[in-house]
Design an enzyme around this catalytic site. Structure first.
Site, PDB file in Angstrom:
ATOM      1  N   ASP A   1     -67.454  40.234  19.757  1.00  0.00           N
ATOM      2  CA  ASP A   1     -67.677  41.122  18.619  1.00  0.00           C
ATOM      3  C   ASP A   1     -66.251  41.908  18.563  1.00  0.00           C
ATOM      4  OD1 ASP A   1     -69.201  42.175  16.474  1.00  0.00           O
ATOM      5  OD2 ASP A   1     -68.866  43.951  17.662  1.00  0.00           O
TER       6      ASP A   1
ATOM      7  N   GLU B   1     -67.142  35.818  15.266  1.00  0.00           N
ATOM      8  CA  GLU B   1     -67.748  35.880  13.982  1.00  0.00           C
ATOM      9  C   GLU B   1     -66.653  35.485  12.929  1.00  0.00           C
ATOM     10  OE1 GLU B   1     -70.450  39.792  13.430  1.00  0.00           O
ATOM     11  OE2 GLU B   1     -68.526  40.291  14.126  1.00  0.00           O
TER      12      GLU B   1
ATOM     13  N   ASP C   1     -71.978  47.080  20.244  1.00  0.00           N
ATOM     14  CA  ASP C   1     -71.005  45.789  20.167  1.00  0.00           C
ATOM     15  C   ASP C   1     -71.228  44.719  21.187  1.00  0.00           C
ATOM     16  OD1 ASP C   1     -69.436  47.307  18.055  1.00  0.00           O
ATOM     17  OD2 ASP C   1     -68.189  47.979  19.212  1.00  0.00           O
TER      18      ASP C   1
END
Length: 354
Positions: free
Chosen positions: A172, A256, A334
């Site tokens: 992340d 992501e 996170d």
């Protein structure tokens, strides 16, 4: 450098020729049409005779690539961006496209063994070689950056993948932690720009008080450029080392698919640009491809709102840095998001709430 100015002039003249041909006659001029006229250019302008022929050809090919990019953007319906004329501050390199053939040096740039290389039209130039060349040299680009000159070799090396690995990790990307992994590791952001912000501001203020074009103005402008270059080098060095760390340890890396351009237009734009997520992901993908690793991108929507243990959606404000769910899962926000990203990337199922 004289060669730099001449190649820039050739680029601008070739661009003008293409524009005039289309506006006046509706005719497209190809790169091969322009390359056939290089003999006439050298006859009319003797100063071009001292420039390596392939450098001039590569300059025209560079313009052709700019037009190819322009037409492809028009076809996709994007903002086109017609090729522009290049001023002195927007032309900083020229390329020798062929330096090696059939197992031997055929072009410029061959290390002479005495700390120098030979550049046609320039002569023997001292060079500080920070590492030996590997593989087969293909091209040599002479580049100017912040008042310094660099010789950039592009070499073809053999593909050497790392040993197979079954380990997978989700990462992340954030601002409080540059990277948080699904294994619970966190890496602090480099904050290269933030750390140098005060020094940059002082240099910019001093520059604003100088008369434009004066010697002191030019000196401070060069100092400012070198400060920015140092910031970029520090950021890039951090990205390379972290990417190598992850690629060496994991066979699959899930991240992501961030819209970094959109995030750079928010109120957090300075921190987002300082982090350099797009550059890091590009470096990570390149290192993974060369090592035989797999990089997977997943949609970013909602990854920080889902519990990695039970799958329940729990809305959290940006200021909430701890994920605490009713199922008893308590993690750094996170790290929890990284676990969700890993599950999405591996098509894994969540727990009872999934």
């Amino acid at each position: 450098m004289r060669i730099l100015d001449l190649t820039r002039e050739l680029y601008n003249a070739a661009l003008q020729e293409r524009r005039d041909a289309w506006r006046k006659a509706g005719k497209s001029v190809t790169v091969y049409d322009q390359m056939r006229l290089l003999g006439e250019v050298k006859a009319a302008r003797p100063e071009y005779q001292g420039v390596y022929a392939q450098v001039l050809q590569e300059t025209l090919k560079r313009l052709d690539r700019a037009f190819q990019g322009f037409f492809s953007r028009v076809k996709r319906g994007e903002k086109a961006g017609y090729p522009r004329f290049r001023g002195r501050g927007w032309w900083d390199s020229f390329t020798f496209p062929q330096v090696w053939r059939e197992g031997k040096w055929v072009g410029p740039g061959k290390p002479l063994g005495n700390g120098k290389i030979k550049i046609p039209g320039v002569g023997h130039v001292r060079i500080k070689q920070h590492r030996p060349l590997e593989g087969v040299p293909k091209t040599l680009t002479i580049k100017r950056s912040a008042g310094c000159w660099y010789a950039v070799y592009v070499c073809e090396v053999s593909f050497q993948p790392l040993p197979p690995s079954d380990k997978a990790v989700g990462i992340d990307l954030g601002l409080s932690h540059f990277v948080a992994t699904s294994d619970g590791e966190t890496f602090a952001p480099p904050k290269a720009y933030r750390k140098a912000e005060v020094k940059l501001a002082r240099t910019q203020q001093a520059l604003s008080r100088k008369k434009r074009g004066s010697n002191r103005y030019k000196k401070l402008k060069m100092r400012l450029a070198r400060q920015h270059q140092k910031i970029a080098n520090r950021r890039r060095d951090f990205h390379h080392k972290l990417a190598r760390n992850l690629v060496n340890r994991y066979g699959t890396i899930v991240h992501e698919d961030l819209n970094t351009a959109g995030l750079a237009r928010t109120r957090l734009s300075k921190s987002v640009q300082d982090a350099g997520w797009a550059q890091f992901l590009a470096i990570l993908s390149a290192k993974a491809a060369s090592a035989g690793r797999r990089v997977v991108a997943v949609p970013p929507h909602g990854t920080s709102q889902i519990c990695p243990q039970c799958g329940r959606v729990q809305k959290k404000e940006l200021s909430e840095r701890i994920h605490a769910c009713e199922c008893g899962c308590v993690l750094d926000r996170d790290v929890a998001a990284a676990k969700v990203i890993l599950a999405l990337g591996l098509d894994g199922a969540f727990g009872g709430g999934g």
